[in-house]
Design a protein around this motif. Structure first.
Motif, PDB file in Angstrom:
ATOM      1  N   ALA A 210      42.812  49.334  55.118  1.00  0.00           N
ATOM      2  CA  ALA A 210      42.236  50.292  54.170  1.00  0.00           C
ATOM      3  C   ALA A 210      42.503  49.867  52.733  1.00  0.00           C
ATOM      4  O   ALA A 210      41.637  49.987  51.857  1.00  0.00           O
ATOM      5  N   LEU A 211      43.703  49.355  52.475  1.00  0.00           N
ATOM      6  CA  LEU A 211      44.025  48.863  51.136  1.00  0.00           C
ATOM      7  C   LEU A 211      43.160  47.663  50.780  1.00  0.00           C
ATOM      8  O   LEU A 211      42.682  47.528  49.642  1.00  0.00           O
ATOM      9  N   SER A 212      42.926  46.778  51.748  1.00  0.00           N
ATOM     10  CA  SER A 212      42.090  45.608  51.504  1.00  0.00           C
ATOM     11  C   SER A 212      40.660  46.015  51.154  1.00  0.00           C
ATOM     12  O   SER A 212      40.023  45.384  50.309  1.00  0.00           O
ATOM     13  N   SER A 382      47.199  48.875  42.078  1.00  0.00           N
ATOM     14  CA  SER A 382      46.848  50.286  41.925  1.00  0.00           C
ATOM     15  C   SER A 382      45.887  50.490  40.763  1.00  0.00           C
ATOM     16  O   SER A 382      44.940  51.288  40.851  1.00  0.00           O
ATOM     17  N   LEU A 383      46.117  49.771  39.658  1.00  0.00           N
ATOM     18  CA  LEU A 383      45.273  49.931  38.476  1.00  0.00           C
ATOM     19  C   LEU A 383      43.833  49.529  38.763  1.00  0.00           C
ATOM     20  O   LEU A 383      42.893  50.279  38.445  1.00  0.00           O
ATOM     21  N   VAL A 384      43.630  48.363  39.366  1.00  0.00           N
ATOM     22  CA  VAL A 384      42.262  47.907  39.607  1.00  0.00           C
ATOM     23  C   VAL A 384      41.587  48.742  40.692  1.00  0.00           C
ATOM     24  O   VAL A 384      40.372  48.977  40.643  1.00  0.00           O
ATOM     25  N   CYS A 385      42.351  49.216  41.689  1.00  0.00           N
ATOM     26  CA  CYS A 385      41.767  50.094  42.704  1.00  0.00           C
ATOM     27  C   CYS A 385      41.342  51.420  42.089  1.00  0.00           C
ATOM     28  O   CYS A 385      40.273  51.969  42.422  1.00  0.00           O
ATOM     29  N   GLU A 386      42.150  51.942  41.208  1.00  0.00           N
ATOM     30  CA  GLU A 386      41.852  53.226  40.572  1.00  0.00           C
ATOM     31  C   GLU A 386      40.569  53.166  39.757  1.00  0.00           C
ATOM     32  O   GLU A 386      39.786  54.121  39.742  1.00  0.00           O
ATOM     33  N   ARG A 408      41.550  36.684  46.542  1.00  0.00           N
ATOM     34  CA  ARG A 408      41.186  37.163  47.868  1.00  0.00           C
ATOM     35  C   ARG A 408      42.028  38.397  48.169  1.00  0.00           C
ATOM     36  O   ARG A 408      43.254  38.366  48.025  1.00  0.00           O
ATOM     37  N   ALA A 409      41.397  39.480  48.600  1.00  0.00           N
ATOM     38  CA  ALA A 409      42.101  40.752  48.797  1.00  0.00           C
ATOM     39  C   ALA A 409      43.229  40.615  49.807  1.00  0.00           C
ATOM     40  O   ALA A 409      44.366  41.065  49.558  1.00  0.00           O
ATOM     41  N   HIS A 410      42.954  40.011  50.949  1.00  0.00           N
ATOM     42  CA  HIS A 410      43.989  39.920  51.990  1.00  0.00           C
ATOM     43  C   HIS A 410      45.159  39.055  51.518  1.00  0.00           C
ATOM     44  O   HIS A 410      46.319  39.318  51.867  1.00  0.00           O
TER      45      HIS A 410
END
Length: 450
Positions: A210-212, A382-386, A408-410
């Motif tokens: 989910a985080l990826s 967290s910053l870029v996801c937000e 790469r996210a993973h």
């Protein structure tokens, strides 16, 4: 009853000493500021079983209401202390000592607050009395702030204990995610994918997946495809080094004829010389723009170049030159695309300030730098996801051009997990973030003002 006094530099450290020595059932009798820190008096009834203090899972159905009452007490303390005495938390029958101590402290603060104006009215023209009154008000502010810290500690510990009893697997995941440096809001979102009854290993993979999905990355190598890119960000974030790495990679693949470097950083001593030295090494064109109106003509003169990289100055958000620099970039849109450079060694507040300062530049991506030096990657993630901002590159060393790669996210998430596993857990920080996630964050984060 066993009564002890503790001295510490601040209330948070004092509470830790009390908890370590007397346990979670300790009652705070009094607290005051002394030279070098704070003094706290605490007591514990040795005959009282721990289970009676906060109740078991089945016998604490009124605990949520008690926590809400305690939060309302904090609000009452901020707005006059008028109704605070009536709203003290009642967490089980064994919390009478703690409740009485809180009531006495609030009552003394209320009396002190109401008596200060009376003293001021008696001698309104006396400077000495005015100074004494100001000191009294400052002392009351400190007392209230210390009490808010105390309440935050107690409420957070109680809420966390209840969460561990009710959802031990989710509590374990929260601890790991918080240890990675992820924000409380993001942790809360990720725990929503946990499937009750499934093994912990399965659910942990679900959480990371989910985080990826939430962590967006640029699907192509932007710089290698050519164009005009401006690298913006705070001082020391690694903009010039990043430009050197990417320019070198491009030159090695396509040759130096199609590359140009431009710098608008005329504020730091030697900044332009760095770009010039890099240009001489790579044998590429270098231009220095020391006037905002020169950027457009400079870029027009480089229109035949396949790749133009612009180095900008890292300026404080209150620096008047920052507005000039951002305005200069705005004038050359849409031909210039901006990348925000964030050093992963920076504090969370610094990263957020950088985004709010440069976010108006219509960013197309971010560059994570100094990953090899970071003790946590969760703050940047967290910053870029937000804000839904993609990560374009990851720089993890000083070598040019080896130590930069496409994000790469993973890979980022695996690295964040590996870094957190090497560090000791910070339970105090973890419980604090959990308490804020349950609501009332504004009550706890706001400082008292009269």
């Amino acid at each position: 009853m066993n009564i002890k006094r503790y001295f510490a530099s601040d209330m948070r450290q004092a509470m830790k000493l009390v908890k370590d020595d007397l346990g979670d059932d300790a009652a705070i009798l009094s607290q005051r500021r002394v030279a070098g820190g704070v003094e706290v008096s605490a007591a514990v009834d040795a005959s009282l079983p721990r289970s009676e203090a906060f109740g078991s899972a089945g016998g604490s159905r009124g605990l949520d209401k008690a926590l809400a009452d305690a939060r309302r007490k904090v609000v009452a303390a901020e707005h006059g202390l008028g109704d605070a005495e009536a709203e003290l938390p009642r967490i089980g029958e064994a919390s009478v000592a703690t409740t009485d101590a809180m009531r006495q402290t609030l009552k003394s603060l209320q009396q002190g607050r109401h008596s200060a104006p009376v003293q001021a009215e008696a001698q309104p023209d006396s400077r000495s009395q005015g100074g004494a009154q100001q000191q009294a008000l400052e002392s009351m502010r400190d007392e209230l702030n210390n009490m808010k810290e105390l309440l935050q500690q107690q409420l957070g510990s109680v809420a966390w204990g209840q969460f561990v009893e009710r959802s031990p697997q989710q509590a374990m995941f929260w601890r790991r995610l918080s240890g990675m440096g992820l924000s409380a809001d993001l942790c809360k979102q990720l725990l929503a994918v946990v499937e009750p009854g499934m093994p912990a290993a399965h659910n942990w993979r679900q959480v990371l997946a989910a985080l990826s999905r939430q962590l967006s990355t640029t699907q192509k190598n932007l710089v290698m495809e050519g164009g005009i890119f401006a690298f913006i960000g705070p001082t020391g974030s690694g903009k010039t080094t990043t430009i050197g790495k990417l320019a070198t990679q491009y030159v090695l693949e396509h040759g130096p004829e199609q590359v140009a470097l431009v710098t608008t950083d005329c504020y730091r001593v030697g900044a332009a010389e760095q770009i010039k030295a890099l240009g001489r090494i790579l044998n590429v064109t270098v231009r220095v723009v020391d006037n905002p109106r020169q950027l457009q003509p400079t870029l027009d003169g480089l229109s035949r170049k396949a790749l133009v990289l612009i180095d900008t100055a890292g300026l404080h958000h209150q620096d008047p030159n920052l507005a000039l620099q951002l305005g200069m970039l705005n004038e050359v849109r849409p031909m210039v695309r901006s990348l925000l450079v964030l050093a992963c060694t920076s504090q969370q507040q610094v990263m957020r300030a950088a985004y709010h300062t440069y976010g108006g530049a219509r960013l197309v991506g971010t560059v994570f730098t100094k990953v090899d030096e970071a003790t946590s990657l969760g703050e940047a993630i967290s910053l870029v996801c937000e804000h839904g901002l993609p990560v374009s590159y990851v720089a993890d060393g000083q070598r040019i051009p080896e130590d930069i790669s496409q994000a790469r996210a993973h890979g980022l998430i695996s690295r964040a997990v590996a870094i957190s596993d090497q560090l000791p857990a910070d339970d105090e920080k973890m419980i604090g973030s959990f308490a804020l996630s349950r609501g009332g964050a504004n009550h706890y984060s706001a400082r008292y003002v009269s």
